[in-house]
Write an enzyme that holds these catalytic residues in place. Sequence first.
Site, PDB file in Angstrom:
ATOM      1  N   MET A  76      34.223  35.472  37.803  1.00 32.24           N
ATOM      2  CA  MET A  76      34.182  35.868  36.396  1.00 32.24           C
ATOM      3  C   MET A  76      35.378  35.393  35.576  1.00 32.24           C
ATOM      4  O   MET A  76      35.532  35.775  34.426  1.00 32.24           O
ATOM      5  CB  MET A  76      34.066  37.392  36.281  1.00 32.24           C
ATOM      6  CG  MET A  76      32.838  37.958  36.930  1.00 32.24           C
ATOM      7  SD  MET A  76      31.337  37.193  36.301  1.00 32.24           S
ATOM      8  CE  MET A  76      30.258  37.428  37.696  1.00 32.24           C
ATOM      9  N   CYS A  77      36.233  34.552  36.162  1.00 34.98           N
ATOM     10  CA  CYS A  77      37.384  34.021  35.426  1.00 34.98           C
ATOM     11  C   CYS A  77      36.955  32.917  34.475  1.00 34.98           C
ATOM     12  O   CYS A  77      36.144  32.071  34.825  1.00 34.98           O
ATOM     13  CB  CYS A  77      38.419  33.453  36.394  1.00 34.98           C
ATOM     14  SG  CYS A  77      39.449  34.701  37.136  1.00 34.98           S
ATOM     15  N   GLU A 117      45.401  33.349  37.514  1.00 29.29           N
ATOM     16  CA  GLU A 117      45.929  32.034  37.890  1.00 29.29           C
ATOM     17  C   GLU A 117      47.253  32.184  38.636  1.00 29.29           C
ATOM     18  O   GLU A 117      47.481  31.504  39.645  1.00 29.29           O
ATOM     19  CB  GLU A 117      46.093  31.150  36.649  1.00 29.29           C
ATOM     20  CG  GLU A 117      44.776  30.649  36.081  1.00 29.29           C
ATOM     21  CD  GLU A 117      43.913  31.702  35.386  1.00 29.29           C
ATOM     22  OE1 GLU A 117      42.729  31.415  35.143  1.00 29.29           O
ATOM     23  OE2 GLU A 117      44.401  32.814  35.083  1.00 29.29           O
ATOM     24  N   ASP A 131      49.293  27.709  57.022  1.00 29.98           N
ATOM     25  CA  ASP A 131      48.551  26.583  57.594  1.00 29.98           C
ATOM     26  C   ASP A 131      49.487  25.530  58.174  1.00 29.98           C
ATOM     27  O   ASP A 131      49.254  25.014  59.268  1.00 29.98           O
ATOM     28  CB  ASP A 131      47.652  25.960  56.530  1.00 29.98           C
ATOM     29  CG  ASP A 131      46.866  24.775  57.072  1.00 29.98           C
ATOM     30  OD1 ASP A 131      46.210  24.934  58.125  1.00 29.98           O
ATOM     31  OD2 ASP A 131      46.908  23.702  56.449  1.00 29.98           O
TER      32      ASP A 131
END
EC number: 4.6.1.17
Length: 162
Positions: A76-77, A117, A131
């Site tokens: 929904m951004c 963001e 990672d």
Amino acid sequence: MTDFTHINQQGRAKMVDITDKEITSRTAIARSSIFVTKEIYTKIEDKTIGKGGDVLSVAQVAGIMAAKQTSTIIPMCHPLPLSGVNIQFSWQQESEKYELIIKVEAKTKGSTGVEMEALTAASATALTVYDMCKAVDKGMIIGQTYLIEKTGGKSGTYRREN
């Protein structure tokens, strides 16, 4: 039906209508962290992680890229024209625990805020560190991710208290 802005009268998801919202300068500052071993800390600082060397540079770019893609992964951004994303790192050490603090500032001029963001960038940055370092130790812990501050818009300024 509800106080949630992303739910319509039928109780279903909707994108908030920002058509009539004022365009203002908006900023958001978010924080995340990752706890690593002394070995990982040393390898990050010495740029000797085998998967790419400079872990923080790669993580920084990943965070910026994530901020730019927030609307594609958070349903929904609204897509935003970001005017700036800055990611800074610092270390906190307590005995044999090393915590990499990730601080993200995102900026835009628009009709909706940049909190998502900044939070997305902080999360992606921490995940990228994980990672790149998991071959050394998979026991790293990604810490709390939260909004520190936001400015602009109808609701004004928010600053986390703690």
